[in-house]
Design a protein around this motif. Structure first.
Motif, PDB file in Angstrom:
ATOM      1  N   TYR A   1       0.776  -1.080   0.097  1.00 20.98           N
ATOM      2  CA  TYR A   1       0.191  -0.126  -0.079  1.00 20.98           C
ATOM      3  C   TYR A   1       1.007   1.463   0.105  1.00 20.98           C
ATOM      4  CZ  TYR A   1      -3.272   3.547   1.364  1.00 20.98           C
ATOM      5  OH  TYR A   1      -4.282   4.459   1.364  1.00 20.98           O
ATOM      6  N   PRO A   2       1.805   1.512   1.056  1.00 24.52           N
ATOM      7  CA  PRO A   2       2.514   2.646   0.734  1.00 24.52           C
ATOM      8  C   PRO A   2       3.512   2.732  -0.518  1.00 24.52           C
ATOM      9  CG  PRO A   2       3.453   1.233   2.483  1.00 24.52           C
ATOM     10  CD  PRO A   2       2.162   0.803   2.012  1.00 24.52           C
ATOM     11  N   ALA A   3       3.809   1.646  -0.882  1.00 28.34           N
ATOM     12  CA  ALA A   3       4.354   1.772  -2.404  1.00 28.34           C
ATOM     13  C   ALA A   3       3.684   2.092  -3.382  1.00 28.34           C
ATOM     14  CB  ALA A   3       5.274   0.402  -2.436  1.00 28.34           C
ATOM     15  N   GLU A   4       2.243   1.656  -3.445  1.00 30.46           N
ATOM     16  CA  GLU A   4       1.352   1.893  -4.429  1.00 30.46           C
ATOM     17  C   GLU A   4       1.111   3.504  -4.169  1.00 30.46           C
ATOM     18  OE1 GLU A   4      -1.608  -0.659  -4.399  1.00 30.46           O
ATOM     19  OE2 GLU A   4      -0.357  -2.272  -5.010  1.00 30.46           O
ATOM     20  N   GLN A   5       1.094   4.050  -3.081  1.00 29.56           N
ATOM     21  CA  GLN A   5       0.817   5.385  -2.843  1.00 29.56           C
ATOM     22  C   GLN A   5       1.721   6.418  -3.504  1.00 29.56           C
ATOM     23  OE1 GLN A   5       0.308   5.303   1.500  1.00 29.56           O
ATOM     24  NE2 GLN A   5      -1.835   6.699   1.172  1.00 29.56           N
ATOM     25  N   MET A   6       2.977   5.950  -3.106  1.00 27.94           N
ATOM     26  CA  MET A   6       4.059   6.826  -3.886  1.00 27.94           C
ATOM     27  C   MET A   6       4.273   6.615  -5.344  1.00 27.94           C
ATOM     28  SD  MET A   6       5.016   8.463  -1.265  1.00 27.94           S
ATOM     29  CE  MET A   6       6.109   9.328  -2.573  1.00 27.94           C
ATOM     30  N   LEU A   7       3.997   5.495  -5.990  1.00 30.55           N
ATOM     31  CA  LEU A   7       3.683   5.307  -7.387  1.00 30.55           C
ATOM     32  C   LEU A   7       2.944   6.220  -7.919  1.00 30.55           C
ATOM     33  CD1 LEU A   7       5.052   3.600  -9.867  1.00 30.55           C
ATOM     34  CD2 LEU A   7       3.040   1.953  -9.398  1.00 30.55           C
ATOM     35  N   LEU A   8       1.536   6.223  -7.412  1.00 27.17           N
ATOM     36  CA  LEU A   8       0.472   7.123  -7.653  1.00 27.17           C
ATOM     37  C   LEU A   8       0.922   8.370  -7.788  1.00 27.17           C
ATOM     38  CD1 LEU A   8      -2.265   7.589  -8.756  1.00 27.17           C
ATOM     39  CD2 LEU A   8      -3.090   7.478  -6.365  1.00 27.17           C
ATOM     40  N   THR A   9       1.549   9.059  -6.679  1.00 23.24           N
ATOM     41  CA  THR A   9       1.915  10.385  -6.252  1.00 23.24           C
ATOM     42  C   THR A   9       3.053  10.730  -7.652  1.00 23.24           C
ATOM     43  OG1 THR A   9       1.359  10.272  -4.241  1.00 23.24           O
ATOM     44  CG2 THR A   9       2.861  11.783  -4.867  1.00 23.24           C
ATOM     45  N   LEU A  10       4.052   9.746  -7.679  1.00 25.98           N
ATOM     46  CA  LEU A  10       5.267  10.149  -8.555  1.00 25.98           C
ATOM     47  C   LEU A  10       5.053   9.899 -10.076  1.00 25.98           C
ATOM     48  CD1 LEU A  10       7.860   8.667  -6.221  1.00 25.98           C
ATOM     49  CD2 LEU A  10       7.888  11.074  -6.892  1.00 25.98           C
ATOM     50  N   PHE A  11       4.315   8.847 -10.409  1.00 27.44           N
ATOM     51  CA  PHE A  11       3.788   8.577 -11.636  1.00 27.44           C
ATOM     52  C   PHE A  11       2.531   8.089 -11.951  1.00 27.44           C
ATOM     53  CE2 PHE A  11       8.417   6.984 -10.147  1.00 27.44           C
ATOM     54  CZ  PHE A  11       9.042   7.748 -10.994  1.00 27.44           C
ATOM     55  N   PRO A  12       1.704   9.022 -12.090  1.00 27.04           N
ATOM     56  CA  PRO A  12       0.394   8.873 -12.031  1.00 27.04           C
ATOM     57  C   PRO A  12      -0.213   7.948 -13.024  1.00 27.04           C
ATOM     58  CG  PRO A  12       0.708  11.228 -11.787  1.00 27.04           C
ATOM     59  CD  PRO A  12       1.999  10.501 -12.079  1.00 27.04           C
ATOM     60  N   GLY A  13       0.576   7.654 -14.251  1.00 27.87           N
ATOM     61  CA  GLY A  13       0.037   6.954 -15.166  1.00 27.87           C
ATOM     62  C   GLY A  13       0.467   5.498 -15.291  1.00 27.87           C
ATOM     63  N   GLU A  14       1.158   5.180 -14.135  1.00 30.50           N
ATOM     64  CA  GLU A  14       1.785   3.713 -14.191  1.00 30.50           C
ATOM     65  C   GLU A  14       0.982   2.888 -13.117  1.00 30.50           C
ATOM     66  OE1 GLU A  14       4.277   2.545 -15.456  1.00 30.50           O
ATOM     67  OE2 GLU A  14       5.404   4.331 -16.410  1.00 30.50           O
ATOM     68  N   LYS A  15       0.716   1.623 -13.333  1.00 23.70           N
ATOM     69  CA  LYS A  15       0.069   0.724 -12.608  1.00 23.70           C
ATOM     70  C   LYS A  15       1.060  -0.406 -11.964  1.00 23.70           C
ATOM     71  CE  LYS A  15      -4.507   1.117 -15.061  1.00 23.70           C
ATOM     72  NZ  LYS A  15      -5.469   0.522 -15.724  1.00 23.70           N
ATOM     73  N   PRO A  16       0.978  -0.749 -10.756  1.00 24.53           N
ATOM     74  CA  PRO A  16       1.659  -1.550 -10.089  1.00 24.53           C
ATOM     75  C   PRO A  16       1.298  -3.093 -10.422  1.00 24.53           C
ATOM     76  CG  PRO A  16      -0.017  -0.927  -8.572  1.00 24.53           C
ATOM     77  CD  PRO A  16      -0.435  -0.214  -9.683  1.00 24.53           C
ATOM     78  N   GLU A  17       2.598  -3.784 -10.659  1.00 32.55           N
ATOM     79  CA  GLU A  17       2.666  -5.019 -11.128  1.00 32.55           C
ATOM     80  C   GLU A  17       3.449  -5.687 -10.215  1.00 32.55           C
ATOM     81  OE1 GLU A  17       3.334  -5.973 -15.298  1.00 32.55           O
ATOM     82  OE2 GLU A  17       2.636  -3.837 -15.652  1.00 32.55           O
ATOM     83  N   TYR A  18       3.126  -7.067  -9.756  1.00 27.35           N
ATOM     84  CA  TYR A  18       3.924  -7.638  -8.739  1.00 27.35           C
ATOM     85  C   TYR A  18       4.675  -8.819  -9.422  1.00 27.35           C
ATOM     86  CZ  TYR A  18       2.300  -4.097  -5.623  1.00 27.35           C
ATOM     87  OH  TYR A  18       2.174  -3.016  -4.923  1.00 27.35           O
ATOM     88  N   PRO A  19       5.580  -8.934  -9.914  1.00 26.00           N
ATOM     89  CA  PRO A  19       6.037 -10.345 -10.553  1.00 26.00           C
ATOM     90  C   PRO A  19       6.802 -11.302  -9.831  1.00 26.00           C
ATOM     91  CG  PRO A  19       7.887  -8.440 -10.827  1.00 26.00           C
ATOM     92  CD  PRO A  19       6.730  -7.941 -10.218  1.00 26.00           C
ATOM     93  N   GLU A  20       6.747 -12.488 -10.215  1.00 22.55           N
ATOM     94  CA  GLU A  20       7.184 -13.741  -9.367  1.00 22.55           C
ATOM     95  C   GLU A  20       8.748 -13.402  -9.243  1.00 22.55           C
ATOM     96  OE1 GLU A  20       5.843 -17.479 -10.866  1.00 22.55           O
ATOM     97  OE2 GLU A  20       3.679 -16.605 -10.755  1.00 22.55           O
ATOM     98  N   THR A  21       9.465 -13.096 -10.124  1.00 21.05           N
ATOM     99  CA  THR A  21      10.764 -12.883 -10.090  1.00 21.05           C
ATOM    100  C   THR A  21      11.030 -11.361  -9.941  1.00 21.05           C
ATOM    101  OG1 THR A  21      11.000 -13.188 -12.322  1.00 21.05           O
ATOM    102  CG2 THR A  21      11.252 -14.945 -11.170  1.00 21.05           C
ATOM    103  N   PRO A  22      12.418 -11.030  -9.768  1.00 21.75           N
ATOM    104  CA  PRO A  22      12.759  -9.446  -9.639  1.00 21.75           C
ATOM    105  C   PRO A  22      12.723  -9.058 -10.989  1.00 21.75           C
ATOM    106  CG  PRO A  22      14.356 -10.704  -8.327  1.00 21.75           C
ATOM    107  CD  PRO A  22      13.404 -11.848  -8.803  1.00 21.75           C
ATOM    108  N   PRO A  23      12.351  -7.882 -11.317  1.00 21.32           N
ATOM    109  CA  PRO A  23      12.512  -7.270 -12.729  1.00 21.32           C
ATOM    110  C   PRO A  23      14.006  -7.030 -13.332  1.00 21.32           C
ATOM    111  CG  PRO A  23      11.855  -5.365 -11.117  1.00 21.32           C
ATOM    112  CD  PRO A  23      11.841  -6.900 -10.459  1.00 21.32           C
ATOM    113  N   ASP A  24      13.997  -7.443 -14.456  1.00 20.43           N
ATOM    114  CA  ASP A  24      15.343  -7.197 -15.159  1.00 20.43           C
ATOM    115  C   ASP A  24      15.647  -5.819 -15.441  1.00 20.43           C
ATOM    116  OD1 ASP A  24      17.665  -7.232 -16.391  1.00 20.43           O
ATOM    117  OD2 ASP A  24      17.124  -8.160 -18.086  1.00 20.43           O
ATOM    118  N   LEU A  25      16.256  -5.151 -14.516  1.00 20.80           N
ATOM    119  CA  LEU A  25      16.485  -3.599 -14.626  1.00 20.80           C
ATOM    120  C   LEU A  25      17.448  -3.255 -15.675  1.00 20.80           C
ATOM    121  CD1 LEU A  25      16.515  -2.097 -11.045  1.00 20.80           C
ATOM    122  CD2 LEU A  25      14.594  -2.512 -12.414  1.00 20.80           C
ATOM    123  N   GLU A  26      18.170  -3.994 -16.192  1.00 15.75           N
ATOM    124  CA  GLU A  26      18.996  -3.790 -17.382  1.00 15.75           C
ATOM    125  C   GLU A  26      18.196  -3.733 -18.580  1.00 15.75           C
ATOM    126  OE1 GLU A  26      22.363  -3.613 -17.562  1.00 15.75           O
ATOM    127  OE2 GLU A  26      22.369  -3.924 -15.412  1.00 15.75           O
ATOM    128  N   GLY A  27      17.075  -4.370 -18.783  1.00 17.78           N
ATOM    129  CA  GLY A  27      16.327  -4.105 -19.892  1.00 17.78           C
ATOM    130  C   GLY A  27      14.844  -3.509 -19.740  1.00 17.78           C
TER     131      GLY A  27
END
Length: 516
Positions: free
Chosen positions: A19-45
């Motif tokens: 919940y607090p993570a989604e609050q900040m996501l909405l505040t900082l990046f209003p067009g983004e929707k949260p997703e929770y993958p089963e494995t860490p996202p590959d930040l390289e790509g």
């Protein structure tokens, strides 16, 4: 955007902190929707957020690694490791707060700019300086805390503290045997493009109006009997909507007569009626309000630009606003509030300035300056006007409008007295009520700062029962829609009994404290 919680070191399952993570996501990046993958996202790509908690012997910290586009940024917030050994609620508060600050640092580093209200995500930022000053801190210390702890900009921190001082002044006058009153009229002449309230176009709901008034009178009678039985009184009152002056003069007379006869209004400090739309204001309606002791009304032009009024779906002109204010001035003097909205479709900074000049020339006691919010369920949002020729103002233009309003209002002798925020506000700004000295609307402060219980009557009303000593709030909802409201007497009457009992218990505890 993908969000991943590193699974070690968390005091509970990481999912609790979504919940607090989604609050900040909405505040900082209003067009983004949260997703929770089963494995860490590959930040390289790809883009995503990695969140971790680490604990040492002395310090614990939350780190947030954020990737967006080609940029990768990190934010870290530390706190005493001993705080992780406190009770469950304290631990959740500590970790959530640290997570939001770290997320904010990483997010603003990606964006390249700070937000006016920093990492604050709630609708009531004034509560923080109010609490700080009640705990003995000075106004200057409360302001510093907002800037240092929550990254609030200095102008917004000063604004919040001014409103907190107004709230504290009202708080001193409130008793626990009193409640604020809200009466809801869920009808409007037409539906504005930005509106998401539960209201009906009166032309399409004409058959409901008279039975609705009858049902509302019945609820008023019951509420009055319950409050009087328990020795309670109404401290301040507000009739809103919708647009209450959509009702005819006889319907207003019928309703207000029952209010006068049944409710304990003897100690009511103020009763405001939202006349709202100037195309609903007539001399006979204003006379009816005045005859029933109403001393304050609200006329809400939102803009004095005819082209912007048309874009909003309003069926009146700026000239009608001026005419309505002239009529109101004969009966209510300067005790009129006028609402404006910064950032309306097709408006400009120059047009907003012309609106301010015309409204100030009319001399209302209160002027509320709203920031446009793209609310779910509004026509403005559903039609995606942001994609239709760029008709919405940019955040920079909205900021300029709000700065212009503050400058001109202060110059004309108005001071800020209440403030709140909403989701999906343009530029992540705020709504501010401004008043001439001695003309604050007490109901607005009580309702927004949750200083006292609010008893709500009518469709869509939410009774809010407030125990200020314990910080406890109980909400009781009336049915949302007028037709549903007409068929729900058992639910409505049960809620009124619960509300009366709750407040009577509070009043009893206060009396016992006085006797001791």
């Amino acid at each position: 955007m993908k969000i991943w919680f590193a699974e070690h070191n968390w005091p509970w399952q990481p999912e609790r902190y979504r919940y607090p993570a989604e609050q900040m996501l909405l505040t900082l990046f209003p067009g983004e929707k949260p997703e929770y993958p089963e494995t860490p996202p590959d930040l390289e790509g790809s883009q995503g957020i990695l969140i971790g908690l680490s604990r040492g012997r002395v310090k614990a910290s939350i780190s947030v690694l954020a990737k967006r586009g080609d940029q990768l940024r990190n934010g870290v917030t530390s706190f005493s490791a001993e705080k992780l050994d406190e009770g469950p609620e304290q631990v959740y508060h500590t970790v959530s707060h640290a997570l939001k600050q770290a997320f904010y640092k990483a997010g603003t580093a990606l964006l390249g700019y700070e937000l006016p209200w920093g990492s604050l995500t709630g609708v009531r930022p004034v509560k923080l300086p109010t609490k700080a000053m009640l705990a003995g801190r000075t106004a200057r210390q409360a302001e510093w805390e907002l800037c240092k702890e929550y990254h609030v900009s200095p102008p917004r921190a000063a604004l919040a503290v001014e409103c907190a001082q107004a709230a504290l002044a009202v708080r001193k006058r409130l008793r626990k045997d009193g409640l604020a009153l809200y009466i809801g009229i869920p009808f409007c002449p037409t539906r504005c493009a930005y509106c998401s309230f539960i209201s009906s176009d009166v032309k399409g709901a004409l058959a409901l109006v008279e039975p609705y008034v009858d049902a509302l009178c019945r609820e008023v009678e019951l509420a009055g009997a319950l409050l009087r039985e328990r020795g309670l009184h109404i401290s301040c009152a507000y009739m809103g909507g919708g647009t209450p002056t959509t009702l005819s003069a006889p319907q207003l007379h019928k309703l207000l007569s029952v209010v006068e006869d049944c409710l304990p209004m003897e100690g009511c400090a103020e009763f405001t009626v939202e006349a709202g739309r100037p195309d609903t204001i007539t001399p006979d309606k204003l006379e009816t309000l005045r005859d029933h002791g109403i001393r304050r009304i609200s006329i809400n032009p939102q803009t004095m630009e005819d082209s912007v009024l048309r874009a909003m779906g309003r069926a009146h002109t700026a000239a009608q606003i001026t005419e309505a204010m002239a009529l109101a001035g004969e009966r209510f003097g300067a005790l009129v509030n006028m609402d404006l909205i910064a950032g309306l479709p097709t408006d400009t900074e120059e047009g907003f300035g012309r609106t301010l000049d015309q409204v100030l020339a009319m001399g209302p006691a209160n002027i509320t300056v709203h920031t446009l919010a793209l609310k779910k369920g509004s026509r403005l949002t559903e039609e995606s006007l942001t994609e239709a020729g760029g008709t919405l103002c940019s955040p920079g233009t909205v900021e300029a409008m709000l700065a212009l309003a503050a400058d001109r209002l202060r110059g004309a002798g108005y001071v800020p007295y209440y403030l709140y925020r909403q989701k999906y506000m343009s530029g992540s700004f705020e709504n501010v009520g401004w008043a001439r000295p001695g003309a604050v609307c007490v109901y607005n402060i009580v309702m927004m700062e949750e200083l006292q219980s609010v008893l709500s009557l009518g469709a869509g009303g939410i009774t809010k029962l407030v125990d200020p000593d314990q910080g406890r709030i109980v909400r009781l909802s009336n049915p949302k829609y007028a037709r549903e409201y007409l068929d729900s007497w058992e639910k409505i009457s049960a809620a009124k009994r619960t509300a009366a009992d709750f407040q009577a218990e509070l009043a009893g505890s206060q009396d016992a404290g006085h006797r001791r």
